[in-house]
Design an enzyme around this catalytic site. Structure first.
Site, PDB file in Angstrom:
ATOM      1  N   GLY A 187      17.008  13.294  14.632  1.00  0.00           N
ATOM      2  CA  GLY A 187      16.083  13.216  15.751  1.00  0.00           C
ATOM      3  C   GLY A 187      14.643  13.159  15.276  1.00  0.00           C
ATOM      4  O   GLY A 187      14.334  12.763  14.165  1.00  0.00           O
ATOM      5  N   GLY A 188      13.765  13.596  16.154  1.00  0.00           N
ATOM      6  CA  GLY A 188      12.347  13.586  15.825  1.00  0.00           C
ATOM      7  C   GLY A 188      12.035  14.469  14.636  1.00  0.00           C
ATOM      8  O   GLY A 188      10.953  14.364  14.049  1.00  0.00           O
ATOM      9  N   GLY A 416      -6.875 -12.691  -5.035  1.00  0.00           N
ATOM     10  CA  GLY A 416      -7.088 -11.460  -4.272  1.00  0.00           C
ATOM     11  C   GLY A 416      -6.507 -10.249  -4.976  1.00  0.00           C
ATOM     12  O   GLY A 416      -7.047  -9.144  -4.906  1.00  0.00           O
ATOM     13  N   ALA A 417      -5.403 -10.474  -5.696  1.00  0.00           N
ATOM     14  CA  ALA A 417      -4.758  -9.340  -6.363  1.00  0.00           C
ATOM     15  C   ALA A 417      -5.647  -8.789  -7.476  1.00  0.00           C
ATOM     16  O   ALA A 417      -5.646  -7.588  -7.749  1.00  0.00           O
ATOM     17  CB  ALA A 417      -3.401  -9.749  -6.905  1.00  0.00           C
TER      18      ALA A 417
END
Ligand code: HXC
Length: 521
Positions: A187-188, A416-417
């Site tokens: 669950g949460g 960009g890298a």
């Protein structure tokens, strides 16, 4: 020494362990929660090892250092006959203790008491651990084994989780938070570990999911086992939620104490110094610049021998992240991995790197960045998946970081890298490269295709010559070195000493104090 069971790398014990069984072989497929809920075993049968909260705490902390509080807490629910089931402690053991002599706050959910489910008072105890850790500025370790929100308590249980999530966020970036998941985390409940800095899972019996197999079956008709839905394999390979996996509970707890050995008690303290050790020999890279190799061998040629603890080793393998020490000082290592996807950056590796960089920056660990990447992975899948937005997270994390940052370009850094991987322009304190390193807007073949398109149309035989010219005039390492984008070109075998000297000279740059949280990525 034990094996880092996810990467196969050896890891070193930081302290002698208290006597305890080392294997959980013999546990049935339903795991320790079921064992704990079973009727008392026959006299001759040994109890399953590390199946309850107290034995787990004992295994984790320094002998006789655990001080419990809240042992008499009981829930006050009367609905569903709950007045008859009021275990002392309400399914969680809480207190403070020491690991390797350093104070921590901790809680361990007890699968044998109401399935470790979390109700109002159970949550109040965990919140009290967090409150104390915030005041005392100590790490928090949570040992998770729980059926999630206690169904009988309704909204009070949900509010309990809400309070814990709030506490996790309030502590984020202030004190280290480590989650050791040894059983169900349903669950949460799974969101609390996801908000902490490091998640360690036991290979079998630990399951993290928002909705369990039965609910999945009812809603979607999908038949799936708990392991396939949220086992350690899923979270270490695919979701990236688990940083480390151990074969058994003892190994998982051992990893928690190892993780803490790299981190300060809080952002207001310096990271703990270890015993310095020489690095391993620096390996030679393949002659063929396109051939792959394992960058972790280079990492081990830079850091103190035996100090490298890789995190998320099976997730986004094209970027290696992990803790290590250099001359005893803890550092965070980020390295492109040519062995996986040729070391490209992509969505998963950007997010993995971004969170790790922010974790190191939050807790004052200098960053050592080893670069060998052809660039960002091109293609419509990455673009539509948000590589610009998600790649920006890694860029942001490096640019934001105020800890000492040292970069070494090993072989290539394009486009960009090149910028994203802790370049000088993003604020790196020291940048080195190896003599054959190539840095440019793009690789030679692609570049020649663009800038000499006309020449090549008329004289295609000039391709090799133009590539050579581009290499000499646009990619050679002396070019960035002339502009101070690179401080020095160094021989590979000098890498360790150059990085160590930079970190020594930058030691005073670590400013203690709160910088930022460690937002999940
Ligand atoms: C109350 C619970 C419980 C729960 C288990 N128990 N989970 N009691 N609330 N959530 C109790 C069982 O009734 C049982 O009690 C004992 O714990 C042991 O459980 P078993 O089922 O016998 O054990 P096992 O076979 O090992 O299975 C463990 C389990 C299973 C996988 C965790 O119990 C299960 O699926 N529970 C429900 C999990 C779940 O869906 N939780 C989500 C809750 S919603 P007795 O008296 O028989 O010993 C949630 C939302 C939070 O968490 C939202 C926050 C934002």
């Amino acid at each position: 020494m034990i094996a880092d069971t996810t990467s196969g790398l050896p890891v070193h014990r930081m302290r002698p362990l208290v006597a305890r069984p080392t294997t959980e072989a013999g546990l049935g497929p339903s795991g320790p929660a079921a064992m704990a809920g079973a009727p008392p075993a026959a006299a001759e049968a040994a109890p399953p090892p590390l199946a309850d909260a107290r034995s787990r705490i004992e295994a984790l902390v320094d002998p006789e250092s655990f001080e419990e509080f809240g042992s008499r807490v009981r829930h006050r629910t009367v609905a569903f006959d709950m007045a008859r089931k009021r275990p002392a402690g309400d399914g969680v053991v809480t207190g403070h203790a020491r690991i390797a002599g350093r104070p921590i706050g901790l809680f361990a959910q007890d699968p044998g008491a109401l399935g470790g489910s979390l109700g109002e008072m159970h949550a109040a105890k965990i919140l009290q651990v967090m409150r104390q850790a915030e005041r005392a500025r100590t790490p928090v370790v949570g040992i998770i084994d729980s059926g999630g929100a206690r169904i009988q308590e309704g909204v009070a249980a949900l509010d309990g989780y809400g309070g814990i999530f709030h506490g996790n966020v309030r502590l984020s970036g202030r004190v280290p938070q480590v989650s050791v998941v040894l059983g169900p985390c349903a669950g949460g409940a799974a969101y609390s570990p996801a908000l902490t800095d490091i998640v360690i899972m036991r290979r079998t019996g630990a399951h993290m999911f928002l909705t369990g197999p039965r609910v999945v079956q009812a809603v979607t008709r999908e038949d799936v086992t708990a392991a396939d839905l949220g086992g350690a394999d899923v979270h270490s390979r695919h979701s990236g939620l688990a940083h480390l996996v151990a074969d058994d509970a003892a190994g998982a707890l051992e990893l928690a104490s190892q993780v803490l050995s790299y981190l300060p008690g809080s952002c207001w303290e310096p990271a703990p110094m270890g015993v310095p050790a020489p690095a391993e020999a620096m390996p030679a890279l393949p002659d063929n610049p396109r051939a792959s190799y394992d960058v972790r061998r280079v990492v081990r040629g830079v850091v103190d021998a035996g100090s490298f603890l890789e995190l998320q080793p099976r997730y986004a393998r094209n970027l290696v992240t992990g803790f290590a020490r250099i001359e005893g000082r803890p550092v965070g290592v980020v390295a492109n991995q040519p062995m996986a996807l040729a070391g490209v950056l992509d969505i998963a590796s950007s997010e993995k790197g971004a969170r790790f960089v922010r974790l190191c920056d939050a807790f004052g660990l200098p960053l050592v960045v080893l670069v060998d990447t052809p660039g960002f992975l091109p293609g419509s899948k990455q673009e539509s998946g948000g590589v610009i937005r998600k790649g920006a997270k890694l860029l942001y994390a490096f640019a934001e970081a105020t800890v000492p940052r040292v970069t070494v370009v090993l072989r290539k850094a394009f486009g960009g890298a090149y910028i994203v991987m802790n370049s000088r322009s993003l604020g790196a304190d020291a940048v080195f490269c190896w003599p054959d390193a190539e840095m440019a807007v793009m690789g030679a073949d692609a570049a020649v295709d663009v800038i000499f398109r006309r020449e090549l149309r008329d004289a295609p035989h000039r391709q090799a010559e133009l590539v050579e010219r581009y290499r000499a005039e646009a990619m050679a390492p002396h070019l960035p070195a002339e502009r101070l984008s690179v401080d020095e070109i160094i021989a590979p075998e000098r890498t360790r000493s150059a990085v160590a000297a930079s970190l020594r000279s930058l030691a005073g740059a670590v400013r203690l104090g709160f910088r930022h949280d460690n937002l999940p990525q």
